[in-house]
Design a protein around this motif. Sequence first.
Motif, PDB file in Angstrom:
ATOM      1  N   SER A  16     -15.238  -3.751   2.029  1.00 15.62           N
ATOM      2  CA  SER A  16     -14.245  -2.697   2.240  1.00 15.62           C
ATOM      3  C   SER A  16     -14.568  -1.470   1.386  1.00 15.62           C
ATOM      4  O   SER A  16     -14.279  -0.337   1.796  1.00 15.62           O
ATOM      5  CB  SER A  16     -12.835  -3.202   1.940  1.00 15.62           C
ATOM      6  N   LEU A  17     -15.182  -1.683   0.229  1.00 11.72           N
ATOM      7  CA  LEU A  17     -15.596  -0.557  -0.609  1.00 11.72           C
ATOM      8  C   LEU A  17     -16.668   0.273   0.092  1.00 11.72           C
ATOM      9  O   LEU A  17     -16.660   1.506   0.028  1.00 11.72           O
ATOM     10  CB  LEU A  17     -16.119  -1.050  -1.953  1.00 11.72           C
ATOM     11  N   ALA A  18     -17.597  -0.394   0.763  1.00 13.53           N
ATOM     12  CA  ALA A  18     -18.650   0.317   1.495  1.00 13.53           C
ATOM     13  C   ALA A  18     -18.066   1.122   2.643  1.00 13.53           C
ATOM     14  O   ALA A  18     -18.418   2.287   2.837  1.00 13.53           O
ATOM     15  CB  ALA A  18     -19.693  -0.673   2.024  1.00 13.53           C
ATOM     16  N   VAL A  19     -17.171   0.533   3.406  1.00 12.90           N
ATOM     17  CA  VAL A  19     -16.577   1.235   4.541  1.00 12.90           C
ATOM     18  C   VAL A  19     -15.868   2.499   4.062  1.00 12.90           C
ATOM     19  O   VAL A  19     -16.082   3.596   4.596  1.00 12.90           O
ATOM     20  CB  VAL A  19     -15.625   0.311   5.328  1.00 12.90           C
ATOM     21  N   THR A  20     -15.048   2.384   3.046  1.00 15.13           N
ATOM     22  CA  THR A  20     -14.309   3.535   2.524  1.00 15.13           C
ATOM     23  C   THR A  20     -15.256   4.607   1.988  1.00 15.13           C
ATOM     24  O   THR A  20     -15.101   5.794   2.285  1.00 15.13           O
ATOM     25  CB  THR A  20     -13.328   3.084   1.435  1.00 15.13           C
ATOM     26  N   ALA A  21     -16.243   4.202   1.201  1.00 16.38           N
ATOM     27  CA  ALA A  21     -17.179   5.164   0.609  1.00 16.38           C
ATOM     28  C   ALA A  21     -18.015   5.859   1.679  1.00 16.38           C
ATOM     29  O   ALA A  21     -18.305   7.059   1.572  1.00 16.38           O
ATOM     30  CB  ALA A  21     -18.082   4.465  -0.406  1.00 16.38           C
ATOM     31  N   LEU A  22     -18.392   5.144   2.728  1.00 15.37           N
ATOM     32  CA  LEU A  22     -19.193   5.753   3.791  1.00 15.37           C
ATOM     33  C   LEU A  22     -18.349   6.685   4.657  1.00 15.37           C
ATOM     34  O   LEU A  22     -18.848   7.707   5.136  1.00 15.37           O
ATOM     35  CB  LEU A  22     -19.886   4.672   4.622  1.00 15.37           C
ATOM     36  N   GLN A  23     -17.088   6.377   4.837  1.00 19.39           N
ATOM     37  CA  GLN A  23     -16.193   7.308   5.525  1.00 19.39           C
ATOM     38  C   GLN A  23     -16.061   8.599   4.721  1.00 19.39           C
ATOM     39  O   GLN A  23     -16.068   9.701   5.291  1.00 19.39           O
ATOM     40  CB  GLN A  23     -14.827   6.666   5.757  1.00 19.39           C
ATOM     41  N   GLU A  24     -15.966   8.487   3.406  1.00 19.14           N
ATOM     42  CA  GLU A  24     -15.887   9.663   2.540  1.00 19.14           C
ATOM     43  C   GLU A  24     -17.186  10.469   2.598  1.00 19.14           C
ATOM     44  O   GLU A  24     -17.152  11.709   2.673  1.00 19.14           O
ATOM     45  CB  GLU A  24     -15.572   9.249   1.110  1.00 19.14           C
ATOM     46  N   LEU A  25     -18.330   9.783   2.569  1.00 16.39           N
ATOM     47  CA  LEU A  25     -19.620  10.470   2.683  1.00 16.39           C
ATOM     48  C   LEU A  25     -19.688  11.247   3.995  1.00 16.39           C
ATOM     49  O   LEU A  25     -20.070  12.419   4.008  1.00 16.39           O
ATOM     50  CB  LEU A  25     -20.774   9.459   2.613  1.00 16.39           C
ATOM     51  N   ALA A  26     -19.320  10.616   5.085  1.00 19.22           N
ATOM     52  CA  ALA A  26     -19.385  11.269   6.399  1.00 19.22           C
ATOM     53  C   ALA A  26     -18.501  12.511   6.446  1.00 19.22           C
ATOM     54  O   ALA A  26     -18.859  13.512   7.066  1.00 19.22           O
ATOM     55  CB  ALA A  26     -18.994  10.290   7.498  1.00 19.22           C
ATOM     56  N   ALA A  27     -17.367  12.470   5.776  1.00 18.41           N
ATOM     57  CA  ALA A  27     -16.452  13.605   5.784  1.00 18.41           C
ATOM     58  C   ALA A  27     -17.009  14.794   5.011  1.00 18.41           C
ATOM     59  O   ALA A  27     -16.664  15.939   5.321  1.00 18.41           O
ATOM     60  CB  ALA A  27     -15.107  13.182   5.194  1.00 18.41           C
ATOM     61  N   GLU A  28     -17.889  14.556   4.051  1.00 17.48           N
ATOM     62  CA  GLU A  28     -18.371  15.653   3.204  1.00 17.48           C
ATOM     63  C   GLU A  28     -19.788  16.114   3.510  1.00 17.48           C
ATOM     64  O   GLU A  28     -20.163  17.232   3.169  1.00 17.48           O
ATOM     65  CB  GLU A  28     -18.282  15.260   1.733  1.00 17.48           C
ATOM     66  N   ILE A  29     -20.599  15.284   4.159  1.00 21.13           N
ATOM     67  CA  ILE A  29     -22.018  15.609   4.319  1.00 21.13           C
ATOM     68  C   ILE A  29     -22.231  16.751   5.312  1.00 21.13           C
ATOM     69  O   ILE A  29     -21.526  16.872   6.311  1.00 21.13           O
ATOM     70  CB  ILE A  29     -22.837  14.363   4.732  1.00 21.13           C
TER      71      ILE A  29
END
Length: 129
Positions: A63-76
């Motif tokens: 779940s940590l990976a899913v959340t962190a990757l959603q955050e990455l996608a929002a900022e990249i």
Amino acid sequence: MSASIPLHSLDVIRVDDLRLWAHVGVLEHERRDGQWFRLDLALYLDLSGAAASDALEATADYSLAVTALQELAAEIRCETIEHFSERVFEVLESLYGTLPMHLRLCKCSPPIAGFTGTVSIERWRNRPS
């Protein structure tokens, strides 16, 4: 974990079909407007401790990976899915260390006239022997 451990001796946590809206592409409108990507990832590790103890801290909390990757996608904001994939690996390594990892990153609707398929790349990090 050493990357010299044979793949067949490791267990795997898979996250498949993670849909991410990101601003990635060579064309200006792709970076401006964004588009859908699909990510499949695999983390290779020994899950026997978590299986025996039923303790979340004995495994890689996906779940940590899913959340962190959603955050990455929002900022990249970048041009290539190759660079996007490198950033994905950086996020995963910040969470779990140097595990063997594999990913498939798919651009769901590449802007190519007359093409209705997908385009994807597959990459390894810390590939086991």
